[in-house]
Design a protein around this motif. Structure first.
Motif, mmCIF file in Angstrom:
data_model
loop_
_atom_site.group_PDB
_atom_site.id
_atom_site.type_symbol
_atom_site.label_atom_id
_atom_site.label_comp_id
_atom_site.label_asym_id
_atom_site.label_seq_id
_atom_site.Cartn_x
_atom_site.Cartn_y
_atom_site.Cartn_z
ATOM 1 N N LYS A 56 0.856 -1.182 0.000
ATOM 2 C CA LYS A 56 0.000 0.000 0.000
ATOM 3 C C LYS A 56 0.895 1.236 0.000
ATOM 4 C CE LYS A 56 -3.840 -2.412 0.215
ATOM 5 N NZ LYS A 56 -3.326 -3.782 0.196
ATOM 6 N N ASN A 57 0.609 2.178 0.883
ATOM 7 C CA ASN A 57 1.397 3.407 0.913
ATOM 8 C C ASN A 57 2.407 3.373 2.052
ATOM 9 O OD1 ASN A 57 -0.444 3.575 2.967
ATOM 10 N ND2 ASN A 57 -1.054 5.684 2.568
ATOM 11 N N SER A 58 2.951 2.195 2.307
ATOM 12 C CA SER A 58 3.917 2.045 3.388
ATOM 13 C C SER A 58 5.323 2.382 2.910
ATOM 14 C CB SER A 58 3.887 0.609 3.920
ATOM 15 O OG SER A 58 4.939 0.390 4.828
ATOM 16 N N THR A 59 6.091 3.049 3.761
ATOM 17 C CA THR A 59 7.488 3.357 3.447
ATOM 18 C C THR A 59 8.430 2.620 4.393
ATOM 19 O OG1 THR A 59 7.542 5.279 4.931
ATOM 20 C CG2 THR A 59 6.821 5.649 2.652
ATOM 21 N N SER A 60 7.923 1.633 5.127
ATOM 22 C CA SER A 60 8.736 0.959 6.143
ATOM 23 C C SER A 60 8.974 -0.516 5.823
ATOM 24 C CB SER A 60 8.057 1.075 7.512
ATOM 25 O OG SER A 60 6.746 0.522 7.478
ATOM 26 N N GLN A 61 8.844 -0.879 4.536
ATOM 27 C CA GLN A 61 8.903 -2.292 4.190
ATOM 28 C C GLN A 61 10.301 -2.908 4.310
ATOM 29 O OE1 GLN A 61 6.210 -3.314 0.654
ATOM 30 N NE2 GLN A 61 6.411 -1.116 0.469
ATOM 31 N N ASN A 282 -0.152 8.852 4.292
ATOM 32 C CA ASN A 282 0.793 7.851 4.787
ATOM 33 C C ASN A 282 1.513 8.389 6.017
ATOM 34 O OD1 ASN A 282 3.706 8.741 4.098
ATOM 35 N ND2 ASN A 282 2.682 9.012 2.121
ATOM 36 N N GLU A 283 2.253 7.520 6.672
ATOM 37 C CA GLU A 283 2.840 7.865 7.961
ATOM 38 C C GLU A 283 4.365 7.897 7.914
ATOM 39 O OE1 GLU A 283 1.022 4.779 10.314
ATOM 40 O OE2 GLU A 283 2.630 3.366 9.853
ATOM 41 N N TRP A 287 6.776 7.464 11.202
ATOM 42 C CA TRP A 287 7.542 6.221 11.375
ATOM 43 C C TRP A 287 9.032 6.504 11.428
ATOM 44 C CZ3 TRP A 287 11.012 2.607 9.506
ATOM 45 C CH2 TRP A 287 10.865 1.299 9.994
ATOM 46 N N ALA A 384 -0.129 10.160 11.055
ATOM 47 C CA ALA A 384 -0.239 9.748 9.657
ATOM 48 C C ALA A 384 -0.745 10.934 8.844
ATOM 49 C CB ALA A 384 -1.178 8.558 9.536
#
Length: 592
Positions: A56-61, A282-283, A287, A384
């Protein structure tokens, strides 16, 4: 991405997907409302974008990767910290929804070309679904139709990797051939070029996985997948019309991709776009800049050392690199470095004012504090709130996929180098080594990352992949396919500290930023300085933040908790509850 359709669609799917209803039999009219018109097909396939298996719109993968130190060791790489009873991911609900569409998208009232376009979308998502399952578990059951609750296939065992991946390849080939859209100005939907980009990614994964995981006895088929990876990438390179973003010059053009609210259409093929009106945000700041919410993820020095100097030579060729201070080691380097971590003249914005912002040790363990995804205004730190688009596929990855596949095939030449690595490095401000592939293997990369690789070009391609795609959610998959999971055991090290007590000015703005001490905190304290205790113990507890040589040296983090990569870690275990429900699945080796 398609919230406006969801409530309309739920009613359609409820009627269409049920085997029967209590108060009336299945209505052919209700099914026709979905499958008998193009709008119905569009509504149904729009629901696929919200499926759980998609990023999704995660930047912590990349939180679990070899190049990030985080505030706690992931259970997956702690000896005895992970087992089948805390595994997850064996979920198949989304697959049934996709298969139901594929089975029923055959109404002749819709022209064949239109139906094939939407079937192409459905098969794209099925390929994506299965690729994620194979990466996680290895062999999985291939299910090509919607199953009823009494279908005996629900209790079948797993199919061989070859069968599943051949089916995945057939799906993605169909998607590439039949998806009609070649451009989406919003960069939020699947187009033909997104399908080709995903094909290049999955084929590169499978080809290299088969090559390096010789225990599969599939290395003889690796080149076919690598050929497909290269040809899929080449379709985009020669016909897609994309290019690397160079707006604003080498000093900002890279980070612009990750902080822009609107996807940069020249480079980004698909993106998760924020929408303030819909509350879709997004957060990233929360994060990456919180001392409590995120993982306080920081790059390791071993990885930061891989960034080249601006003249294109390895930074580690300088014999002084081991004891170089942070303020000096970030100078004259690949310009992506200062667009990826806090350094030099980086500033944040607070109440409209620009404020110098060196690394902050309440957020970082190593000193290499990421900024790639964060917005500079501190307003976004409080939750977020981020409005920047999160790229899912971009042209730089396509170039890297092409380069790596060709290098693995042994067909990579100088022209390929100029097209791919040379272009990416030129965008980063590097001036040397752009016109011909290298002939000498970098000993630092061999010693620290890839001891089994002697091909100088392949080493440099892997260097570029790590740097260019850092924090974009691909690193762990790369370690799996290269069979370099043992890099997860690599020391979490930070910048060099020459001595205790002496405060350091990290960004040379004349203001002292941080000092390291052991025992009693120095008094009187220097105003504005963050004091970090690097004693062996803190009270009765072991201290996780240390200096490698005791009173000097590289920072180290969490050495007291060993990380262990076993052969079994190349796959996750089948979750215990699912294995108990269907013993025919059998557990992955080493997780029994």
């Amino acid at each position: 991405m398609k919230n406006q359709y969801i409530w309309i669609l739920l009613g359609c799917i409820t009627l269409a997907a049920c085997k029967k209803l209590d108060q009336q039999p299945e209505s052919s009219a209700s099914k026709q409302a979905v499958f008998g018109t193009e709008n119905g097909l569009k509504l149904y396939t729009n629901s696929f974008y919200n499926m759980d298996f998609l990023p999704k719109n995660s930047t912590s993968q990349d939180a679990m990767s070899d190049y990030l130190a985080v505030k706690s060791v992931p259970d997956f790489v702690r000896e005895g910290g992970f087992a089948a009873n805390n595994s997850s991911g064996w979920t198949w609900r989304d697959l049934r929804n996709i298969n139901y569409f594929i089975e029923n998208c055959k109404d002749p009232a819709v022209p064949a070309a239109v139906r094939n376009n939407y079937l192409g979308l459905a098969r794209y998502f099925r390929a994506y679904f299965y690729m994620e399952k194979v990466k996680r578990f290895g062999d999985v059951p291939w299910i090509g139709k919607p199953l009823d609750i009494d279908d005996p296939a629900l209790n079948a065992g797993r199919d061989k990797r070859e069968l599943v991946m051949d089916s995945v390849l057939a799906d993605i080939n169909f998607a590439c051939a039949n998806i009609s859209s070649t451009n989406d100005a919003s960069r939020t939907t699947i187009t033909k070029w997104v399908a080709y980009a995903y094909k290049s990614r999955l084929c590169l994964f499978e080809g290299t996985f088969r090559k390096y995981h010789t225990d599969l006895n599939l290395s003889g088929t690796a080149n076919k997948w690598l050929d497909d990876a290269a040809s899929a990438a080449n379709e985009i390179i020669t016909k897609g019309g994309y290019s690397l973003n160079t707006a604003g010059g080498a000093g900002i053009s890279y980070r612009q991709i990750f902080t822009s609210n609107t996807p940069l259409a020249n480079e980004v093929l698909q993106s998760a776009v924020a929408d303030l009106n819909l509350g879709v945000l997004n957060e990233a700041n929360w994060w990456w800049t919180s001392g409590t919410y995120g993982a306080k993820a920081s790059f390791t020095r071993t990885f930061i050392n891989t960034y080249l100097k601006l003249d294109g030579t390895p930074f580690t060729n300088d014999p002084a690199y081991r004891t170089m201070l942070f303020k000096d080691e970030v100078k004259n380097r690949d310009l992506r470095l200062k667009q990826t971590i806090r350094s030099g003249d980086y500033k944040r914005i607070s109440s409209g004012q620009q404020i110098p912002a060196p690394p902050v040790f309440s957020y970082t363990f190593t000193g290499y504090q990421p900024i790639k995804w964060t917005l500079d205004d501190t307003y976004y730190d409080a939750g977020a709130l981020n409005t920047n688009a999160v790229s899912l596929f971009r042209y730089a990855e396509v170039l890297l996929n092409y380069a790596e596949a060709k290098a693995e095939l042994g067909t990579f030449n100088d022209a390929d180098w100029v097209l791919t690595i040379g272009a990416i490095r030129a965008r980063a401000g590097i001036t040397g080594g752009l016109t011909a592939k290298p002939t000498v293997a970098d000993p630092y990369l061999v010693a620290n990352y890839f001891p089994g690789i002697s091909d100088a070009s392949l080493l440099e391609i892997r260097r570029e992949r790590g740097i260019e795609l850092s924090l974009e959610g691909l690193r762990f998959s790369d370690l799996l396919r290269w069979k370099r999971g043992t890099l997860m055991e690599q020391e979490w090290n930070g910048f060099y500290v020459p001595s205790l007590i002496t405060p350091m000015d990290l960004n040379e703005d004349g203001i002292l930023d941080v000092a390291f001490y052991q025992g009693t905190r120095p008094t009187p304290a220097v105003a504005g300085v963050t004091y970090v205790d690097v004693s062996a113990t803190s009270g009765t507890a072991v201290n996780s933040q240390l200096l490698k040589n005791g009173s000097s040296g590289e920072l180290t983090w969490m050495k007291e908790i060993p990380r262990k990569w076993n052969e079994r870690n190349y796959y996750y275990p089948i979750p215990l509850a699912d294995l108990q429900r269907n013993p025919n699945l059998k557990q992955n080796k080493g997780w029994e």
